[in-house]
Scaffold this active site. Structure first.
Site, PDB file in Angstrom:
ATOM      1  N   SER A  39      -2.620   1.840   0.686  1.00 32.88           N
ATOM      2  CA  SER A  39      -1.873   0.897  -0.162  1.00 32.88           C
ATOM      3  C   SER A  39      -0.452   1.390  -0.409  1.00 32.88           C
ATOM      4  CB  SER A  39      -2.565   0.707  -1.504  1.00 32.88           C
ATOM      5  OG  SER A  39      -3.874   0.251  -1.306  1.00 32.88           O
ATOM      6  N   SER A 106     -12.304  -0.308   5.402  1.00 24.73           N
ATOM      7  CA  SER A 106     -12.895  -0.861   6.637  1.00 24.73           C
ATOM      8  C   SER A 106     -13.545   0.210   7.501  1.00 24.73           C
ATOM      9  CB  SER A 106     -11.874  -1.691   7.418  1.00 24.73           C
ATOM     10  OG  SER A 106     -10.612  -1.089   7.510  1.00 24.73           O
TER      11      SER A 106
HETATM   12  P1  ADP Z   1      -5.683   4.118  -0.518  1.00 23.24           P
HETATM   13  O1  ADP Z   1      -4.988   2.795  -0.570  1.00 23.24           O
HETATM   14  O2  ADP Z   1      -5.860   4.623   0.883  1.00 23.24           O
HETATM   15  O3  ADP Z   1      -6.954   4.159  -1.302  1.00 23.24           O
HETATM   16  P2  ADP Z   1      -3.583   4.964  -2.256  1.00 23.24           P
HETATM   17  O4  ADP Z   1      -2.353   4.520  -1.553  1.00 23.24           O
HETATM   18  O5  ADP Z   1      -4.103   4.135  -3.394  1.00 23.24           O
HETATM   19  O6  ADP Z   1      -4.729   5.210  -1.178  1.00 23.24           O
HETATM   20  O7  ADP Z   1      -3.384   6.441  -2.826  1.00 23.24           O
HETATM   21  C1  ADP Z   1      -2.761   7.452  -2.095  1.00 23.24           C
HETATM   22  C2  ADP Z   1      -2.190   8.492  -3.053  1.00 23.24           C
HETATM   23  O8  ADP Z   1      -1.607   9.548  -2.284  1.00 23.24           O
HETATM   24  C3  ADP Z   1      -1.089   7.931  -3.925  1.00 23.24           C
HETATM   25  O9  ADP Z   1      -1.207   8.489  -5.216  1.00 23.24           O
HETATM   26  C4  ADP Z   1       0.200   8.429  -3.237  1.00 23.24           C
HETATM   27  O10 ADP Z   1       1.268   8.579  -4.141  1.00 23.24           O
HETATM   28  C5  ADP Z   1      -0.268   9.780  -2.688  1.00 23.24           C
HETATM   29  N1  ADP Z   1       0.517  10.250  -1.532  1.00 23.24           N
HETATM   30  C6  ADP Z   1       1.085  11.474  -1.419  1.00 23.24           C
HETATM   31  N2  ADP Z   1       1.748  11.607  -0.260  1.00 23.24           N
HETATM   32  C7  ADP Z   1       1.601  10.439   0.398  1.00 23.24           C
HETATM   33  C8  ADP Z   1       2.077   9.971   1.662  1.00 23.24           C
HETATM   34  N3  ADP Z   1       2.814  10.733   2.469  1.00 23.24           N
HETATM   35  N4  ADP Z   1       1.718   8.717   2.034  1.00 23.24           N
HETATM   36  C9  ADP Z   1       0.959   7.945   1.218  1.00 23.24           C
HETATM   37  N5  ADP Z   1       0.479   8.336   0.021  1.00 23.24           N
HETATM   38  C10 ADP Z   1       0.803   9.575  -0.403  1.00 23.24           C
END
Ligand code: ADP
Length: 200
Positions: A39, A106
């Site tokens: 996300s 998924s």
């Molecule tokens: P998902 O949608 O896969 O469940 P989220 O996007 O909700 O994951 O959460 C990912 C977490 O990791 C967030 O808190 C984000 O700020 C952190 N994060 C740290 N580094 C990164 C990066 N390089 N890319 C994406 N998220 C990151």
């Protein structure tokens, strides 16, 4: 019912919608464990694309699991139905001319393959957000890993339910190795040409 449903021949085509938007439509399918960054990257990519004048839309748990799919659980059958519906919605948005950014765990290969089939392989870009589970669990953005470890959540992907990793994803990112900005750059450079209209 289905045999009495006859397709109407609507006149405006996807190609015309693409012309009017100034770019091709595409489905970007983010897959990976909870907390891997799907996300977050989809959001940063959408901001980037919209600022450049592209038309994009994010489908994710927040706008789908709470509405269209609010009657579905996390059982294997319901997970498959969840992804099937999202795939159909993604396909409609694709047909409407949008760049669809779909961000869902998924976990099953066959479900993702089915979406590629519906949308067309050439229009489907799998983005495997391959962040190690140890890091996802350390982040525990929504506190779900802790609950899964305590047995409060059943069927939790990576802990008590399987995740079938893509083998040939067009894009694979480990967010422990890339900043969010890098992730956006990697994805945009992989799709930039595909977004160009055929006559460009
Ligand atoms: P998902 O949608 O896969 O469940 P989220 O996007 O909700 O994951 O959460 C990912 C977490 O990791 C967030 O808190 C984000 O700020 C952190 N994060 C740290 N580094 C990164 C990066 N390089 N890319 C994406 N998220 C990151």
């Amino acid at each position: 019912m289905e045999e009495n449903v006859v397709k109407h021949a609507f006149e405006v085509t996807r190609a015309e919608r693409n012309q009017s938007f100034g770019h091709q439509s595409l489905v970007l399918w983010f897959t990976g464990l909870s907390g891997s960054g799907k996300s977050t990257i989809a959001n940063a990519l959408e901001v980037f694309l919209v600022a450049k004048g592209y038309h994009a839309y994010i489908l994710d748990g927040d706008n789908v699991r709470k509405g269209l799919n609010s009657n579905l659980s996390f059982s294997p059958e319901d997970r498959t139905e969840n992804i099937r519906r999202i795939g159909e919605v993604a396909n409609l948005m694709f047909d409407a001319g949008l760049i669809v950014l779909s961000a869902f765990v998924s976990p099953y290969k066959k479900d993702r393959a089915k979406i590629a089939e519906i949308v067309g392989e050439e229009n489907f870009i799998e983005v495997f957000v391959n962040t190690p589970i140890e890091e996802c669990e350390r982040r525990d953005v929504k506190g779900l890993y802790a609950k899964a470890r305590q047995g409060e959540i059943l069927n939790f992907t990576g802990i008590s339910a399987p995740y079938e990793a893509p083998v040939n994803a067009l894009i694979e990112i480990d967010t422990t190795q890339q900043t969010i900005e890098n992730c956006v750059e990697i994805i945009f450079s992989a799709i930039e040409n595909k977004l160009k209209l055929n006559n460009e």
